[in-house]
Design an enzyme around this catalytic site. Sequence first.
Site, PDB file in Angstrom:
ATOM      1  N   LYS A 114       0.834  -1.212   0.000  1.00  0.00           N
ATOM      2  CA  LYS A 114       0.000   0.000   0.000  1.00  0.00           C
ATOM      3  C   LYS A 114       0.859   1.249   0.000  1.00  0.00           C
ATOM      4  CE  LYS A 114      -4.233  -1.605   2.223  1.00  0.00           C
ATOM      5  NZ  LYS A 114      -5.168  -1.381   3.321  1.00  0.00           N
ATOM      6  N   LYS A 197      -5.651  -9.510  -6.331  1.00  0.00           N
ATOM      7  CA  LYS A 197      -6.723  -9.859  -5.395  1.00  0.00           C
ATOM      8  C   LYS A 197      -7.978  -9.023  -5.668  1.00  0.00           C
ATOM      9  CE  LYS A 197      -6.491  -8.171  -1.309  1.00  0.00           C
ATOM     10  NZ  LYS A 197      -6.060  -7.702   0.010  1.00  0.00           N
ATOM     11  N   LYS A 200     -11.527  -3.809  -2.662  1.00  0.00           N
ATOM     12  CA  LYS A 200     -12.427  -2.658  -2.734  1.00  0.00           C
ATOM     13  C   LYS A 200     -11.711  -1.428  -3.275  1.00  0.00           C
ATOM     14  CE  LYS A 200     -12.483  -3.311   2.258  1.00  0.00           C
ATOM     15  NZ  LYS A 200     -13.306  -3.663   3.364  1.00  0.00           N
TER      16      LYS A 200
HETATM   17  P1  TYM Z   1     -10.434  -6.082   5.079  1.00  0.00           P
HETATM   18  O1  TYM Z   1     -11.461  -5.096   5.491  1.00  0.00           O
HETATM   19  O2  TYM Z   1      -9.472  -5.696   3.999  1.00  0.00           O
HETATM   20  O3  TYM Z   1     -11.119  -7.427   4.591  1.00  0.00           O
HETATM   21  C1  TYM Z   1     -12.093  -8.049   5.415  1.00  0.00           C
HETATM   22  C2  TYM Z   1     -11.973  -9.555   5.353  1.00  0.00           C
HETATM   23  O4  TYM Z   1     -12.193 -10.019   4.027  1.00  0.00           O
HETATM   24  C3  TYM Z   1     -11.104 -10.799   3.594  1.00  0.00           C
HETATM   25  N1  TYM Z   1     -10.891 -10.538   2.165  1.00  0.00           N
HETATM   26  C4  TYM Z   1     -10.778 -11.495   1.236  1.00  0.00           C
HETATM   27  N2  TYM Z   1     -10.849 -12.817   1.306  1.00  0.00           N
HETATM   28  C5  TYM Z   1     -10.699 -13.518   0.161  1.00  0.00           C
HETATM   29  N3  TYM Z   1     -10.479 -12.929  -1.044  1.00  0.00           N
HETATM   30  C6  TYM Z   1     -10.394 -11.606  -1.163  1.00  0.00           C
HETATM   31  N4  TYM Z   1     -10.204 -11.045  -2.357  1.00  0.00           N
HETATM   32  C7  TYM Z   1     -10.555 -10.805   0.013  1.00  0.00           C
HETATM   33  N5  TYM Z   1     -10.551  -9.477   0.250  1.00  0.00           N
HETATM   34  C8  TYM Z   1     -10.764  -9.322   1.575  1.00  0.00           C
HETATM   35  C9  TYM Z   1      -9.922 -10.335   4.433  1.00  0.00           C
HETATM   36  O5  TYM Z   1      -8.923 -11.321   4.512  1.00  0.00           O
HETATM   37  C10 TYM Z   1     -10.581 -10.072   5.760  1.00  0.00           C
HETATM   38  O6  TYM Z   1     -10.734 -11.264   6.491  1.00  0.00           O
HETATM   39  N6  TYM Z   1      -7.072  -5.845   8.750  1.00  0.00           N
HETATM   40  C11 TYM Z   1      -8.346  -6.400   8.369  1.00  0.00           C
HETATM   41  C12 TYM Z   1      -9.487  -6.000   9.292  1.00  0.00           C
HETATM   42  C13 TYM Z   1      -9.256  -6.277  10.733  1.00  0.00           C
HETATM   43  C14 TYM Z   1      -9.308  -7.536  11.381  1.00  0.00           C
HETATM   44  C15 TYM Z   1      -9.084  -7.282  12.754  1.00  0.00           C
HETATM   45  C16 TYM Z   1      -9.518  -8.834  10.917  1.00  0.00           C
HETATM   46  C17 TYM Z   1      -9.010  -5.343  11.698  1.00  0.00           C
HETATM   47  N7  TYM Z   1      -8.922  -5.950  12.926  1.00  0.00           N
HETATM   48  C18 TYM Z   1      -9.031  -8.327  13.694  1.00  0.00           C
HETATM   49  C19 TYM Z   1      -9.470  -9.874  11.865  1.00  0.00           C
HETATM   50  C20 TYM Z   1      -9.237  -9.596  13.219  1.00  0.00           C
HETATM   51  C21 TYM Z   1      -8.692  -5.887   6.983  1.00  0.00           C
HETATM   52  O7  TYM Z   1      -8.248  -4.858   6.554  1.00  0.00           O
HETATM   53  O8  TYM Z   1      -9.627  -6.620   6.336  1.00  0.00           O
END
Ligand code: TYM
Length: 330
Positions: A114, A197, A200
């Site tokens: 990023k 990937k 969003k």
């Molecule tokens: P975030 O908001 O980017 O994504 C949310 C969840 O969706 C999964 N994900 C995917 N899985 C499969 N294929 C994809 N293309 C894909 N895009 C997103 C992510 O792996 C995630 O599980 N840092 C985290 C949010 C977070 C979090 C936490 C997660 C903050 N605190 C504590 C678990 C525990 C994030 O940015 O996810």
Amino acid sequence: MQGGRRVFSGIQPSGRSHLGTYLGALKNWVSVQDDYDCFFCIVDLHALTTPQDPKVLRANVREMAALYVAVGLDPERSIIFRQSRVSEHTELGWLLNCVARVGELSRMTQFKDKAQKGGADSASVGLYDYPVLQAADVLLYNAHLVPVGEDQRQHLELMRTLARRFNGLYGETFVVPEPMILDVGARVMALDDPTSKMSKSAPTPAGYVELLDEPDVIRRKIRRAKTDSGSEVVASPEKPAITNLLNIYAGLTGLSVSEIETRYEGKRYGDFKKDLGEVVVETLAPIRGRALELLDDPRELDDLLESGAERARKVAHATLRDAWTRMGLD
Ligand code: TYM
């Protein structure tokens, strides 16, 4: 809350949720909610690590709350809340900042990617520190299991390191959490570029199916999804595009990839994509319907989040106090 084993996970309310978020996270959250005491968080503080329009952020938080419920999370059984409303997250985040190492954070590939895109010097300090806040999210609840997509594996590893290091320095305080990353659906790729990937922050909406897309939009996006050369519907490293579509089909139907390959023997990409469009619509149309209904009553969504935060705060505060005491802050 029965005092049983716990699950914690979260999604950033930055931009729209898509099929990757659903298959990597939401769907698996629903599958664990009967067996665990669950905390499902809308991680709005994490969203702030990249610039957000306050109006859009506000709307996205509600939309996310509606989606959590619409996919089948039950706010009675599971605690649904937003991160910023439980200040213990940032407080424990600070304590963990003093345990985490600069070298560890500098190795996080998501930060490197990023930061590289936007220029490392102008990336926010929050973006750099983001995995520590993520560790605090989970450790505060002493969660055993964290259902996430593959892209979170390194953050989970860091979280485990921080829990172990803290426990080593100050005595057993935190449960060391395990990731729950399934084989199917943990890494959904973009429809227009199977080497990146589904995300969003993708440059064009053609790459992802939003959970709130209208059925015809979904059908069109799947129909136009990139395919590979050749015509056979089989998964292979030389066919990343069709492999991705097969994985999506498998994730949504529960069939194995080889069962789907057998089903499409002798058929063409076009037939397969047409059916996949229907499979996606069948899953998402009811979710969209429920989410839109819930969004008609924003007060109720706000109340739901507020009462979730109250329940979460009780658990979080007890853990924070314990950490304070162990560090000599009592
Ligand atoms: P975030 O908001 O980017 O994504 C949310 C969840 O969706 C999964 N994900 C995917 N899985 C499969 N294929 C994809 N293309 C894909 N895009 C997103 C992510 O792996 C995630 O599980 N840092 C985290 C949010 C977070 C979090 C936490 C997660 C903050 N605190 C504590 C678990 C525990 C994030 O940015 O996810």
